[in-house]
Design a protein around this motif. Structure first.
Motif, PDB file in Angstrom:
ATOM      1  N   MET A 159       0.949  -1.757   0.060  1.00  8.62           N
ATOM      2  CA  MET A 159      -0.184  -0.189  -0.232  1.00  8.62           C
ATOM      3  C   MET A 159       0.794   0.975   0.161  1.00  8.62           C
ATOM      4  O   MET A 159       1.387   1.629   0.336  1.00  8.62           O
ATOM      5  CB  MET A 159      -0.713   0.204   1.138  1.00  8.62           C
ATOM      6  N   PRO A 160       1.102   2.034  -1.120  1.00  9.97           N
ATOM      7  CA  PRO A 160       1.169   3.514  -0.851  1.00  9.97           C
ATOM      8  C   PRO A 160       1.259   4.407   0.150  1.00  9.97           C
ATOM      9  O   PRO A 160      -0.299   3.698   0.909  1.00  9.97           O
ATOM     10  CB  PRO A 160       0.816   4.440  -1.906  1.00  9.97           C
ATOM     11  N   GLU A 161       2.729   5.331   1.038  1.00  5.44           N
ATOM     12  CA  GLU A 161       2.300   5.608   1.688  1.00  5.44           C
ATOM     13  C   GLU A 161       0.510   6.770   1.774  1.00  5.44           C
ATOM     14  O   GLU A 161       1.176   7.568   0.753  1.00  5.44           O
ATOM     15  CB  GLU A 161       2.925   6.507   3.109  1.00  5.44           C
ATOM     16  N   SER A 162       0.318   7.126   2.684  1.00  5.10           N
ATOM     17  CA  SER A 162      -1.052   8.375   2.357  1.00  5.10           C
ATOM     18  C   SER A 162      -0.509   9.281   2.994  1.00  5.10           C
ATOM     19  O   SER A 162      -1.275  10.904   2.602  1.00  5.10           O
ATOM     20  CB  SER A 162      -2.112   7.853   2.662  1.00  5.10           C
ATOM     21  N   LYS A 163      -0.209   9.376   4.053  1.00  2.00           N
ATOM     22  CA  LYS A 163       0.620  10.480   4.966  1.00  2.00           C
ATOM     23  C   LYS A 163       2.096  11.753   3.742  1.00  2.00           C
ATOM     24  O   LYS A 163       2.301  11.028   2.859  1.00  2.00           O
ATOM     25  CB  LYS A 163       1.574  10.550   5.494  1.00  2.00           C
ATOM     26  N   ARG A 164       1.658  12.739   3.931  1.00  2.00           N
ATOM     27  CA  ARG A 164       3.436  12.958   3.757  1.00  2.00           C
ATOM     28  C   ARG A 164       4.181  12.866   3.740  1.00  2.00           C
ATOM     29  O   ARG A 164       4.236  12.898   5.234  1.00  2.00           O
ATOM     30  CB  ARG A 164       2.945  15.003   3.378  1.00  2.00           C
ATOM     31  N   ILE A 165       5.557  12.697   3.250  1.00  2.00           N
ATOM     32  CA  ILE A 165       6.714  11.961   3.914  1.00  2.00           C
ATOM     33  C   ILE A 165       7.655  13.462   4.093  1.00  2.00           C
ATOM     34  O   ILE A 165       7.631  13.960   2.593  1.00  2.00           O
ATOM     35  CB  ILE A 165       7.467  10.945   2.938  1.00  2.00           C
ATOM     36  N   VAL A 166       8.294  13.777   5.149  1.00  2.00           N
ATOM     37  CA  VAL A 166       8.574  14.728   4.870  1.00  2.00           C
ATOM     38  C   VAL A 166      10.041  14.532   5.811  1.00  2.00           C
ATOM     39  O   VAL A 166      10.218  14.061   6.965  1.00  2.00           O
ATOM     40  CB  VAL A 166       7.923  15.827   6.013  1.00  2.00           C
ATOM     41  N   ARG A 220       4.426  12.304   8.185  1.00  2.00           N
ATOM     42  CA  ARG A 220       4.875  11.061   8.442  1.00  2.00           C
ATOM     43  C   ARG A 220       6.642  12.019   8.639  1.00  2.00           C
ATOM     44  O   ARG A 220       6.645  12.489   7.405  1.00  2.00           O
ATOM     45  CB  ARG A 220       5.506   9.558   7.761  1.00  2.00           C
ATOM     46  N   ILE A 221       7.047  12.582   9.822  1.00  2.00           N
ATOM     47  CA  ILE A 221       8.586  13.068   9.731  1.00  2.00           C
ATOM     48  C   ILE A 221       9.629  11.680  10.049  1.00  2.00           C
ATOM     49  O   ILE A 221       9.288  11.231  10.707  1.00  2.00           O
ATOM     50  CB  ILE A 221       8.181  13.660  11.529  1.00  2.00           C
ATOM     51  N   ILE A 222      10.695  11.770   9.141  1.00  2.00           N
ATOM     52  CA  ILE A 222      11.950  11.471   9.658  1.00  2.00           C
ATOM     53  C   ILE A 222      12.709  13.028   9.658  1.00  2.00           C
ATOM     54  O   ILE A 222      13.261  13.206   8.566  1.00  2.00           O
ATOM     55  CB  ILE A 222      12.246  10.857   8.062  1.00  2.00           C
ATOM     56  N   PHE A 223      13.459  12.180  10.471  1.00  2.00           N
ATOM     57  CA  PHE A 223      14.582  13.816  10.593  1.00  2.00           C
ATOM     58  C   PHE A 223      15.739  12.359  11.099  1.00  2.00           C
ATOM     59  O   PHE A 223      15.740  11.875  11.371  1.00  2.00           O
ATOM     60  CB  PHE A 223      13.913  14.842  11.805  1.00  2.00           C
ATOM     61  N   GLY A 271       1.087  12.512  18.243  1.00  2.00           N
ATOM     62  CA  GLY A 271       0.679  11.573  17.431  1.00  2.00           C
ATOM     63  C   GLY A 271       1.044  10.856  16.379  1.00  2.00           C
ATOM     64  O   GLY A 271       0.533  10.477  15.470  1.00  2.00           O
ATOM     65  N   ALA A 272       2.217  11.985  16.550  1.00  2.00           N
ATOM     66  CA  ALA A 272       2.532  11.790  15.296  1.00  2.00           C
ATOM     67  C   ALA A 272       3.518  11.029  14.692  1.00  2.00           C
ATOM     68  O   ALA A 272       4.052  10.050  15.241  1.00  2.00           O
ATOM     69  CB  ALA A 272       4.134  13.526  14.966  1.00  2.00           C
ATOM     70  N   GLU A 273       3.611  10.544  13.427  1.00  2.15           N
ATOM     71  CA  GLU A 273       4.316   8.805  12.840  1.00  2.15           C
ATOM     72  C   GLU A 273       6.288   9.331  13.042  1.00  2.15           C
ATOM     73  O   GLU A 273       6.438  10.152  11.974  1.00  2.15           O
ATOM     74  CB  GLU A 273       3.941   8.695  11.814  1.00  2.15           C
ATOM     75  N   PHE A 281       9.022   4.139   1.637  1.00  2.00           N
ATOM     76  CA  PHE A 281       7.368   4.781   2.702  1.00  2.00           C
ATOM     77  C   PHE A 281       7.093   4.978   0.618  1.00  2.00           C
ATOM     78  O   PHE A 281       6.302   5.547   0.434  1.00  2.00           O
ATOM     79  CB  PHE A 281       8.111   6.087   2.806  1.00  2.00           C
ATOM     80  N   GLY A 282       8.209   5.014  -0.573  1.00  2.00           N
ATOM     81  CA  GLY A 282       7.762   5.161  -1.812  1.00  2.00           C
ATOM     82  C   GLY A 282       8.009   6.278  -2.641  1.00  2.00           C
ATOM     83  O   GLY A 282       8.306   6.326  -3.940  1.00  2.00           O
ATOM     84  N   ARG A 283       7.960   7.198  -2.146  1.00  2.00           N
ATOM     85  CA  ARG A 283       8.487   9.049  -2.212  1.00  2.00           C
ATOM     86  C   ARG A 283       9.166   9.472  -1.111  1.00  2.00           C
ATOM     87  O   ARG A 283       9.111   9.287  -0.110  1.00  2.00           O
ATOM     88  CB  ARG A 283       6.947   9.543  -3.147  1.00  2.00           C
ATOM     89  N   VAL A 284       9.556  11.226  -1.135  1.00  2.00           N
ATOM     90  CA  VAL A 284       9.414  11.780  -0.215  1.00  2.00           C
ATOM     91  C   VAL A 284       8.733  13.200  -0.814  1.00  2.00           C
ATOM     92  O   VAL A 284       9.127  13.000  -2.178  1.00  2.00           O
ATOM     93  CB  VAL A 284      11.118  12.354  -0.216  1.00  2.00           C
ATOM     94  N   ASP A 285       8.011  13.393  -0.077  1.00  2.00           N
ATOM     95  CA  ASP A 285       7.109  14.523  -0.772  1.00  2.00           C
ATOM     96  C   ASP A 285       7.494  16.093  -0.797  1.00  2.00           C
ATOM     97  O   ASP A 285       7.816  16.661  -0.943  1.00  2.00           O
ATOM     98  CB  ASP A 285       5.645  14.375  -0.208  1.00  2.00           C
ATOM     99  N   VAL A 286       8.420  15.756   1.245  1.00  2.00           N
ATOM    100  CA  VAL A 286       9.187  16.803   0.967  1.00  2.00           C
ATOM    101  C   VAL A 286      10.724  16.990   1.638  1.00  2.00           C
ATOM    102  O   VAL A 286      10.501  16.384   2.618  1.00  2.00           O
ATOM    103  CB  VAL A 286       7.748  18.047   2.973  1.00  2.00           C
ATOM    104  N   LEU A 287      11.028  17.592   1.393  1.00  2.00           N
ATOM    105  CA  LEU A 287      13.394  17.658   2.210  1.00  2.00           C
ATOM    106  C   LEU A 287      13.378  19.731   2.294  1.00  2.00           C
ATOM    107  O   LEU A 287      12.899  19.849   2.054  1.00  2.00           O
ATOM    108  CB  LEU A 287      14.269  17.310   0.193  1.00  2.00           C
TER     109      LEU A 287
END
Ligand code: NAP
Length: 248
Positions: free
Chosen positions: A1-8, A31-34, A55-57, A82-88
């Motif tokens: 399943m592609p991730e529906s949340k924005r990947i940041v 979804r926050i990845i730092f 409550g963030a992922e 996660f399939g992609r990155v929406d925001v860097l």
């Protein structure tokens, strides 16, 4: 399943402006990845706890953004998972302040590598996925000092001015793919980076700020967030100043 949340993905999210950026995006369903680099995880864990309370992922990775290979591997993993990155958000940065007369080649290289080469590394590593997705937002954290210079910060100012040239060039290259590339240039913001400035230097900065106060990290985060929002679809290659009027 592609991730529906924005990947940041936010570099330097363990504290200061980067942490505020993570917290701002976490108010959305993102979804926050730092990433951070200090071997002491204390600050990164604090950020994770704050994100968790909202409550963030979210997840944190230890990564030296100045390493081309490590950055490539990191983004390969993110895209695989996660399939992609929406925001860097290219935010990680350091200072090694001293007058040019005393500045070593190491101090020059370290600042240019962590502050500027990292932006090249991360942008290159993420652009293929964004091109494939035909969209994305890249926000680079520059500085007021990159525009007006500052005594004792020739290395830092050069790195931050370099980010502006990079931002505008890559904005032109990626515009047809609906990928926007912008910069935010903070002025004098209350973080650990400015905490270590000598009291005299702080006073001198403060005296020049028309709004009469130091800025907060969340005030920078708002500009970053907005550049990644639906309100900013036609804005690319720009520099947003967040400085209380210190530079107009
Ligand atoms: P800060 O509190 O010192 O935080 C710097 C962040 O960068 C930390 O999360 C740090 O993580 C990370 N970092 C440093 N080296 C790294 C590396 N090699 N790899 C990965 N992460 C690394 O700084 P800040 O004030 O929030 O500044 C954030 C950005 O805003 C910087 O680019 C800075 O130049 C810019 N800026 C700040 C101001 C200001 O007044 N504060 C003004 C203009 C521009 P670890 O400690 O875990 O390594």
């Amino acid at each position: 399943m592609p991730e529906s949340k924005r990947i940041v993905v936010v570099t330097g999210g363990s504290r200061g402006i980067g942490r505020a950026v993570c917290l701002r995006f976490a108010r959305d369903d993102a979804r926050i990845i730092f990433v951070h680099y200090d071997p002491d995880d204390l600050k990164a864990n604090e950020t994770l706890e704050l994100l968790d309370k909202m409550g963030a992922e979210a997840q944190a990775e230890k990564l030296d953004v100045s390493s081309f290979e490590a950055v490539e591997e990191f983004f390969r993993e993110v895209v695989r998972e996660f399939g992609r990155v929406d925001v860097l958000v290219n935010n990680a940065g350091i200072t090694r302040d001293t007058l040019l007369m005393r500045m070593s080649a190491e101090q020059w290289d370290e600042v240019l590598t962590v502050n500027l080469r990292s932006v090249f590394n991360c942008t290159k590593a993420v652009m293929r996925s964004m091109i494939k997705e035909r969209g994305g937002r890249i926000i680079n954290i520059s500085s007021l000092v990159g525009q007006i210079g500052n005594s004792g910060q020739a290395n830092y100012a050069a790195s931050k001015a370099g980010i502006l040239g990079f931002t505008k060039s890559v904005a032109k290259e990626l515009a047809t793919r609906d990928i926007t590339v912008n910069a935010v240039a903070p002025g004098f913001i209350d973080t650990e980076m400015t905490e270590k400035l000598p009291a005299k230097a702080k006073e001198a900065f403060l005296a020049q700020i028309p709004m009469g106060r130091i800025g907060r990290p969340d005030e920078v985060a708002e500009a970053v967030y907005w550049l990644a929002s639906e309100g900013a679809t036609y804005i690319t290659g720009q520099v947003i100043h967040v400085n209380g009027g210190l530079y107009m």
